[in-house]
Scaffold this motif. Structure first.
Motif, mmCIF file in Angstrom:
data_model
loop_
_atom_site.group_PDB
_atom_site.id
_atom_site.type_symbol
_atom_site.label_atom_id
_atom_site.label_comp_id
_atom_site.label_asym_id
_atom_site.label_seq_id
_atom_site.Cartn_x
_atom_site.Cartn_y
_atom_site.Cartn_z
ATOM 1 N N GLU A 214 0.805 -1.221 0.000
ATOM 2 C CA GLU A 214 0.000 0.000 0.000
ATOM 3 C C GLU A 214 0.844 1.278 0.000
ATOM 4 O OE1 GLU A 214 -4.155 1.585 1.960
ATOM 5 O OE2 GLU A 214 -3.015 0.018 2.978
ATOM 6 N N PRO A 215 1.796 1.454 0.929
ATOM 7 C CA PRO A 215 2.584 2.692 0.878
ATOM 8 C C PRO A 215 3.445 2.787 -0.379
ATOM 9 C CG PRO A 215 3.479 1.186 2.524
ATOM 10 C CD PRO A 215 2.164 0.622 2.089
ATOM 11 N N TRP A 216 3.977 1.657 -0.823
ATOM 12 C CA TRP A 216 4.810 1.675 -2.024
ATOM 13 C C TRP A 216 3.981 2.048 -3.251
ATOM 14 C CZ3 TRP A 216 5.313 -0.705 -6.755
ATOM 15 C CH2 TRP A 216 6.557 -0.613 -7.381
ATOM 16 N N SER A 217 2.793 1.466 -3.377
ATOM 17 C CA SER A 217 1.921 1.783 -4.515
ATOM 18 C C SER A 217 1.501 3.248 -4.488
ATOM 19 C CB SER A 217 0.679 0.886 -4.505
ATOM 20 O OG SER A 217 1.030 -0.478 -4.584
ATOM 21 N N ALA A 218 1.207 3.751 -3.293
ATOM 22 C CA ALA A 218 0.798 5.156 -3.170
ATOM 23 C C ALA A 218 1.904 6.094 -3.630
ATOM 24 C CB ALA A 218 0.419 5.457 -1.722
ATOM 25 N N GLY A 257 -4.643 8.019 -8.199
ATOM 26 C CA GLY A 257 -3.793 7.710 -9.344
ATOM 27 C C GLY A 257 -3.964 6.320 -9.900
ATOM 28 N N ASN A 258 -4.794 5.483 -9.261
ATOM 29 C CA ASN A 258 -5.065 4.143 -9.779
ATOM 30 C C ASN A 258 -6.233 4.248 -10.755
ATOM 31 O OD1 ASN A 258 -4.882 1.354 -10.060
ATOM 32 N ND2 ASN A 258 -6.278 0.964 -8.359
ATOM 33 N N ASP A 259 -5.932 4.283 -12.051
ATOM 34 C CA ASP A 259 -6.942 4.589 -13.064
ATOM 35 C C ASP A 259 -7.923 3.458 -13.315
ATOM 36 O OD1 ASP A 259 -5.819 7.119 -13.577
ATOM 37 O OD2 ASP A 259 -4.387 6.271 -14.999
ATOM 38 N N VAL A 260 -7.491 2.221 -13.100
ATOM 39 C CA VAL A 260 -8.300 1.054 -13.449
ATOM 40 C C VAL A 260 -8.431 0.168 -12.215
ATOM 41 C CG1 VAL A 260 -8.568 -0.902 -15.013
ATOM 42 C CG2 VAL A 260 -7.372 1.157 -15.797
ATOM 43 N N LEU A 261 -9.657 -0.206 -11.874
ATOM 44 C CA LEU A 261 -9.898 -1.061 -10.714
ATOM 45 C C LEU A 261 -9.840 -2.512 -11.181
ATOM 46 C CD1 LEU A 261 -12.831 0.928 -9.070
ATOM 47 C CD2 LEU A 261 -10.358 1.376 -9.022
ATOM 48 N N GLN A 262 -8.722 -3.158 -10.890
ATOM 49 C CA GLN A 262 -8.496 -4.524 -11.356
ATOM 50 C C GLN A 262 -8.779 -5.519 -10.238
ATOM 51 O OE1 GLN A 262 -5.189 -4.665 -14.594
ATOM 52 N NE2 GLN A 262 -4.221 -3.930 -12.730
ATOM 53 N N VAL A 263 -9.296 -6.673 -10.638
ATOM 54 C CA VAL A 263 -9.507 -7.750 -9.685
ATOM 55 C C VAL A 263 -9.067 -9.054 -10.336
ATOM 56 C CG1 VAL A 263 -11.933 -8.056 -10.381
ATOM 57 C CG2 VAL A 263 -11.171 -8.876 -8.138
ATOM 58 N N HIS A 264 -8.434 -9.916 -9.536
ATOM 59 C CA HIS A 264 -8.051 -11.255 -9.970
ATOM 60 C C HIS A 264 -8.920 -12.257 -9.207
ATOM 61 C CE1 HIS A 264 -3.623 -10.046 -11.148
ATOM 62 N NE2 HIS A 264 -4.540 -9.261 -11.690
ATOM 63 N N ARG A 265 -9.471 -13.218 -9.910
ATOM 64 C CA ARG A 265 -10.219 -14.288 -9.234
ATOM 65 C C ARG A 265 -10.262 -15.523 -10.126
ATOM 66 N NH1 ARG A 265 -16.076 -13.512 -6.527
ATOM 67 N NH2 ARG A 265 -14.864 -13.155 -4.622
ATOM 68 N N TYR A 266 -10.089 -16.692 -9.489
ATOM 69 C CA TYR A 266 -10.032 -17.966 -10.201
ATOM 70 C C TYR A 266 -11.017 -18.971 -9.614
ATOM 71 C CZ TYR A 266 -5.577 -16.568 -12.358
ATOM 72 O OH TYR A 266 -4.606 -15.929 -13.085
ATOM 73 N N LEU A 267 -11.385 -19.928 -10.433
ATOM 74 C CA LEU A 267 -11.986 -21.160 -9.935
ATOM 75 C C LEU A 267 -10.874 -21.916 -9.223
ATOM 76 C CD1 LEU A 267 -14.050 -23.485 -9.746
ATOM 77 C CD2 LEU A 267 -13.381 -24.141 -12.068
ATOM 78 N N ASP A 268 -11.007 -22.057 -7.907
ATOM 79 C CA ASP A 268 -9.933 -22.635 -7.088
ATOM 80 C C ASP A 268 -10.576 -23.395 -5.935
ATOM 81 O OD1 ASP A 268 -7.798 -23.240 -5.474
ATOM 82 O OD2 ASP A 268 -7.205 -21.165 -5.071
#
Length: 482
Positions: A214-218, A257-268
């Motif tokens: 979080e702090p690094w991304s910010a 500054g995060n232009d796109v809200l990305q999500v990762h999700r799998y059948l797991d």
């Protein structure tokens, strides 16, 4: 009335046709050039969707394609050609993969031969009209972990790097300066090239062996914006598969500054959330709905999906049986109809999509959204109740799109149990009265499994034709085609 022509009419006709053809070619080249020079941006007409900087709507149809196969760029060109032929216009690349990594040996020493590979990648992308999402890094540790593919030991001080351990790389000034120099190198060489969809800081950064994401991304998202002001900037987290991820994803979505809200999700089947064990259509749609519930008006993408062995220990063994691509179909369609800015982006591009020759699925999705301008529609994502079908709808100003998915056809029934899809006959679909279906200009349905459109009678409830697995309905109240 014109007088009859005499003499060399054929010559005049041929010359006229040549002039017309020349003008047409010049016009097409000008259009292609204008499109090439247009950047992908968040639409000012509706910030939940993308468009090009010339106002053309843009829906990112594609997949993860992290690295080329064993034959290098020749193999990647084969994949690009197959995707482009089906209307695909997007791939995600890891610039940190061994094939493209510009620092393969020593920290701070950039390899020109690797750089030329990236140059060639850009040339291929332009040749096939494919925008690139470029992920700059993926490592998770500097040698303390067990995953060799996720290690970057050359960044340790004893190996000539800037950091004493993983946490120090992200929190120490020397480590952050190293990463910024790498970004600056990319910026100097590629200078906001419009073929770039956007820049992604890291792959699943919360998987790094230090609580630093979080702090690094910010700090780094503004650096992306400074260096690449015309390209999108974004960050990613690991698979959205347990309760602890919910607040983490909320904070990611809220990062300035995060232009796109990305999500990762799998059948797991190893995930703690039961939703990750069930129908792919549901787990994909619900991931998008959860991010929508945060109330942040930005584009949402299911940026990684597919199916894995428990706890991400390998590709799903039942991929071998999925010759019709039902998992890919659900990954593509469910997120968009749940309100995402594009289809979902499958992960296993090589051992699943290419091996099973499933590229045609991208063409079927592209056919559904042909001539569609999502920012102009101001879509409202709606779920409709039906005893047999999952029904996800996008109700817009001029167009309503509805995806109907058989609840009784899933990966469990078709792949695990070997039961073929049933034919759904005589299904009726009740639509909200306020949609005034009877006043629509046209109602058409599309069978994505047979690539066939047909007209439906203007009535509510809608009488659906017989179909298997899924069906798309398109209702238009005004002309949406050129």
């Amino acid at each position: 009335m014109y007088p009859p022509q005499t003499g060399n009419r054929g010559i005049v006709l041929r010359v006229t046709c040549r002039v017309a053809l020349t003008l047409l070619i010049l016009d097409q080249l000008a259009t292609a050039s204008a499109t090439e020079l247009a950047y992908v941006r968040v639409s000012p007409r509706d910030p939940r969707y993308f468009e090009l900087s010339d106002g053309t709507p843009y829906i990112p149809i594609g997949l993860n394609m992290i690295r080329p196969p064993e034959d290098g760029l020749a193999g990647m060109e084969r994949w690009f050609a197959k995707l482009s032929a089906q209307g695909g216009n997007f791939v995600r690349i890891w610039l940190s993969s061994p094939f493209f990594d510009i620092e393969p040996a020593r920290c701070g020493v950039f390899d020109e031969e690797r750089a030329k590979r990236i140059d060639a990648l850009f040339a291929l992308a332009k040749k096939y009209g494919i925008r690139l999402k470029l992920c700059t890094e993926h490592f998770r540790h500097l040698g303390e972990g067990t995953q060799a593919w996720a290690a970057r030991p050359q960044l340790l001080i004893q190996n000539g790097g800037p950091a004493k351990d993983t946490a120090d790389y992200f929190l120490g000034e020397a480590g952050k300066a190293h990463y910024k120099r790498k970004l600056a190198w990319y910026a100097e060489r590629y200078n906001c090239d419009p073929i770039i969809f956007g820049w992604e800081l890291w792959n699943e950064m919360d998987a790094v062996r230090a609580n630093v994401w979080e702090p690094w991304s910010a700090e780094m998202l503004p650096e992306l914006r400074r260096l690449f002001p015309k390209n999108l900037a974004m960050q990613s987290l690991g698979s959205y598969d347990h309760e602890g991820k919910r607040e983490r994803y909320r904070r990611l979505c809220q990062l300035p500054g995060n232009d796109v809200l990305q999500v990762h999700r799998y059948l797991d089947l190893g995930a703690s959330w039961a939703i990750c064990h069930g129908p792919v259509a549901v787990l994909a749609a619900e991931a998008v709905k959860d991010l929508r519930s945060f109330g942040i008006p930005k584009p949402i993408l299911l940026a990684e999906s597919g199916a894995v062995e428990p706890n991400h220990t390998g590709p799903f063994k039942l991929y071998a049986k999925d010759r019709d691509g039902i998992i890919l179909h659900d990954v593509l369609f469910a997120p968009f109809f749940a309100g995402a800015a594009g289809p979902g982006h499958i992960w296993h591009w090589d051992v699943y999509v290419d091996k099973n020759d499933l590229w045609w699925h991208f063409g079927r999705f592209a056919e559904v959204v042909r001539h569609l301008d999502p920012p102009a529609e101001h879509f409202e994502a709606v779920e409709l109740e039906h005893p047999r079908l999952y029904v996800y709808a996008l109700h817009g100003v001029r167009t309503t799109l509805i995806w109907c998915r058989d609840k009784e056809n899933t990966w469990q029934t078709e792949l695990a149990e070997g039961r073929p899809p049933e034919t759904i006959r005589g299904a009726l679909l009740q639509l909200p009265e306020q949609w005034q279906v009877e006043k629509a200009k046209t109602i058409r349905c599309y069978d994505p499994w047979n690539n066939r459109w047909q007209e439906l009678r203007l009535a509510n409830p809608l009488a659906l034709p017989d179909f298997q697995r899924s069906l798309v309905v398109r209702i238009t109240t005004a002309s949406t085609e050129p």
